[in-house]
Design a protein around this motif. Structure first.
Motif, mmCIF file in Angstrom:
data_model
loop_
_atom_site.group_PDB
_atom_site.id
_atom_site.type_symbol
_atom_site.label_atom_id
_atom_site.label_comp_id
_atom_site.label_asym_id
_atom_site.label_seq_id
_atom_site.Cartn_x
_atom_site.Cartn_y
_atom_site.Cartn_z
ATOM 1 N N THR A 287 0.833 -1.283 0.039
ATOM 2 C CA THR A 287 -0.100 0.050 0.096
ATOM 3 C C THR A 287 0.955 1.234 0.114
ATOM 4 O OG1 THR A 287 -0.282 -0.121 2.554
ATOM 5 C CG2 THR A 287 -2.214 -0.945 1.139
ATOM 6 N N TRP A 288 1.885 1.205 0.721
ATOM 7 C CA TRP A 288 3.006 2.364 0.741
ATOM 8 C C TRP A 288 3.645 2.642 -0.542
ATOM 9 C CZ3 TRP A 288 8.388 2.507 0.426
ATOM 10 C CH2 TRP A 288 9.056 3.691 0.776
ATOM 11 N N LEU A 289 4.097 1.504 -1.306
ATOM 12 C CA LEU A 289 4.458 1.661 -2.698
ATOM 13 C C LEU A 289 3.328 2.211 -3.580
ATOM 14 C CD1 LEU A 289 6.950 -1.362 -2.715
ATOM 15 C CD2 LEU A 289 7.631 0.783 -2.778
ATOM 16 N N LEU A 290 2.342 1.648 -3.648
ATOM 17 C CA LEU A 290 1.048 2.067 -4.552
ATOM 18 C C LEU A 290 0.511 3.264 -4.204
ATOM 19 C CD1 LEU A 290 -0.304 -1.590 -5.017
ATOM 20 C CD2 LEU A 290 1.285 -0.085 -6.606
ATOM 21 N N GLY A 291 1.005 3.943 -2.988
ATOM 22 C CA GLY A 291 0.323 5.168 -2.482
ATOM 23 C C GLY A 291 -1.213 5.115 -2.295
ATOM 24 N N GLN A 292 -1.507 4.117 -1.686
ATOM 25 C CA GLN A 292 -3.082 3.716 -1.385
ATOM 26 C C GLN A 292 -2.902 3.653 0.236
ATOM 27 O OE1 GLN A 292 -4.054 -0.242 -2.511
ATOM 28 N NE2 GLN A 292 -4.038 0.432 -5.035
ATOM 29 N N ARG A 293 -4.193 4.095 0.773
ATOM 30 C CA ARG A 293 -4.223 3.926 2.195
ATOM 31 C C ARG A 293 -4.708 2.544 2.530
ATOM 32 N NH1 ARG A 293 -8.677 7.503 4.745
ATOM 33 N NH2 ARG A 293 -9.814 6.093 3.482
ATOM 34 N N GLU A 294 -4.066 2.118 3.520
ATOM 35 C CA GLU A 294 -4.424 0.922 4.198
ATOM 36 C C GLU A 294 -5.760 0.640 4.707
ATOM 37 O OE1 GLU A 294 -1.657 -1.234 6.853
ATOM 38 O OE2 GLU A 294 -0.108 0.067 6.209
ATOM 39 N N SER A 295 -6.499 -0.312 4.558
ATOM 40 C CA SER A 295 -8.133 -0.485 4.705
ATOM 41 C C SER A 295 -7.758 -1.186 6.019
ATOM 42 C CB SER A 295 -8.787 -0.959 3.654
ATOM 43 O OG SER A 295 -8.254 -1.919 3.173
ATOM 44 N N HIS A 296 -8.712 -0.849 6.818
ATOM 45 C CA HIS A 296 -8.895 -1.702 8.041
ATOM 46 C C HIS A 296 -9.532 -3.132 7.781
ATOM 47 C CE1 HIS A 296 -9.124 -2.599 12.224
ATOM 48 N NE2 HIS A 296 -10.560 -3.126 12.152
ATOM 49 N N LEU A 297 -8.446 -4.359 7.924
ATOM 50 C CA LEU A 297 -9.037 -5.336 7.392
ATOM 51 C C LEU A 297 -9.719 -6.344 8.596
ATOM 52 C CD1 LEU A 297 -6.300 -6.554 5.031
ATOM 53 C CD2 LEU A 297 -8.744 -5.589 4.471
ATOM 54 N N VAL A 298 -10.644 -6.973 8.422
ATOM 55 C CA VAL A 298 -11.236 -8.014 9.562
ATOM 56 C C VAL A 298 -10.852 -9.443 8.922
ATOM 57 C CG1 VAL A 298 -13.095 -8.833 11.057
ATOM 58 C CG2 VAL A 298 -12.703 -6.453 10.738
ATOM 59 N N ILE A 299 -10.069 -9.992 9.043
ATOM 60 C CA ILE A 299 -9.706 -11.179 8.497
ATOM 61 C C ILE A 299 -10.359 -12.380 8.727
ATOM 62 C CG2 ILE A 299 -7.792 -12.822 7.715
ATOM 63 C CD1 ILE A 299 -5.764 -10.482 8.093
ATOM 64 N N GLU A 300 -11.087 -12.971 7.811
ATOM 65 C CA GLU A 300 -11.743 -14.546 7.965
ATOM 66 C C GLU A 300 -11.057 -15.309 7.177
ATOM 67 O OE1 GLU A 300 -15.774 -14.204 7.394
ATOM 68 O OE2 GLU A 300 -15.987 -12.079 8.223
ATOM 69 N N LEU A 301 -10.888 -16.630 7.637
ATOM 70 C CA LEU A 301 -10.186 -17.753 6.891
ATOM 71 C C LEU A 301 -11.484 -18.193 5.840
ATOM 72 C CD1 LEU A 301 -7.341 -18.855 9.063
ATOM 73 C CD2 LEU A 301 -7.267 -17.249 7.022
ATOM 74 N N SER A 302 -12.128 -17.677 5.025
ATOM 75 C CA SER A 302 -13.026 -18.529 4.311
ATOM 76 C C SER A 302 -12.992 -17.826 2.893
ATOM 77 C CB SER A 302 -14.403 -17.968 4.659
ATOM 78 O OG SER A 302 -14.557 -16.639 4.456
ATOM 79 N N TRP A 303 -13.466 -18.640 1.900
ATOM 80 C CA TRP A 303 -13.356 -18.478 0.502
ATOM 81 C C TRP A 303 -14.202 -17.157 0.155
ATOM 82 C CZ3 TRP A 303 -10.266 -19.560 -3.250
ATOM 83 C CH2 TRP A 303 -10.696 -19.188 -4.644
ATOM 84 N N ASP A 304 -15.543 -16.941 0.875
ATOM 85 C CA ASP A 304 -16.400 -15.986 0.496
ATOM 86 C C ASP A 304 -15.518 -14.533 0.858
ATOM 87 O OD1 ASP A 304 -18.225 -17.446 -0.354
ATOM 88 O OD2 ASP A 304 -19.179 -17.882 1.868
ATOM 89 N N TRP A 305 -14.926 -14.675 1.932
ATOM 90 C CA TRP A 305 -14.177 -13.373 2.194
ATOM 91 C C TRP A 305 -13.038 -13.057 1.390
ATOM 92 C CZ3 TRP A 305 -8.935 -12.292 3.536
ATOM 93 C CH2 TRP A 305 -8.811 -11.351 3.925
#
Length: 184
Positions: free
Chosen positions: A102-120
């Motif tokens: 994200t730093w290299l691409l100049g994007q903002r980090e989004s707050h991620l709520v990680i789920e270990l699922s295919w849908d997520w």
């Protein structure tokens, strides 16, 4: 450098060639460079293993095997180094890689709520894949280069140190012989 140490930990090539699941690769594994322990082979294996450890894909082992075959480096070491990204370390590694991306691409980090699922993964994939892949490639390249240079230079330093020790032993032995010859 640590040739004797590495021989203790790396598997015997003859045993590897007879393991049933990889026996079909026999002709590819007959190249002696894939099991050779020298400065170039070990350094290249460190690069391959560390680079592949950062790849955010399933099948890192296959990529490491292919790269070791292409570059004719020590295959067992390249595959073993992939395990730097194990179930305990993979989350912090990929979060760091995502931050770098994200730093290299100049994007903002989004707050991620990680789920270990295919849908997520499908839902969030478009948002996180480009920064994750970019950061992973950069982190993999940098860690691979650092690993390569570190091992290459440590090996070289150890060889020079061993030469110095042998030279001192020879000089001491030669001096002792001269002293014995000079005695009446």
């Amino acid at each position: 450098m640590p040739k004797k140490i590495l021989r203790r930990f790396l598997p015997d090539p003859h045993k590897i060639l007879h393991v049933r699941p990889i026996r079909w690769m026999g002709p590819l594994l007959k190249d002696p460079n894939l099991f050779h322990i020298n400065r170039a082979s070990i350094s290249t294996s460190f690069f391959i293993g560390l680079f592949c450890a950062f790849l955010p894909i399933p099948g890192q082992t296959l990529v490491a095997v292919l790269l070791a075959l292409i570059f004719r480096s020590n295959l067992p070491l390249a595959v073993a180094l992939i395990w730097i990204s194990n179930p305990l370390t993979i989350t912090p590694m990929f979060l760091f890689a995502y931050s770098v991306g994200t730093w290299l691409l100049g994007q903002r980090e989004s707050h991620l709520v990680i789920e270990l699922s295919w849908d997520w993964a499908v839902a969030q994939g478009s948002r996180i894949w480009l920064p994750l892949l970019t950061g992973s490639l950069v982190c993999g390249l940098l860690s691979g280069i650092m690993g390569y240079l570190t091992i290459f230079n440590l090996w070289r330093w150890q060889v020079i140190k061993n030469w110095g020790i042998r030279r001192k032993k020879r000089q001491g032995h030669a001096a002792a012989l001269l002293n014995q010859r000079d005695k009446p």
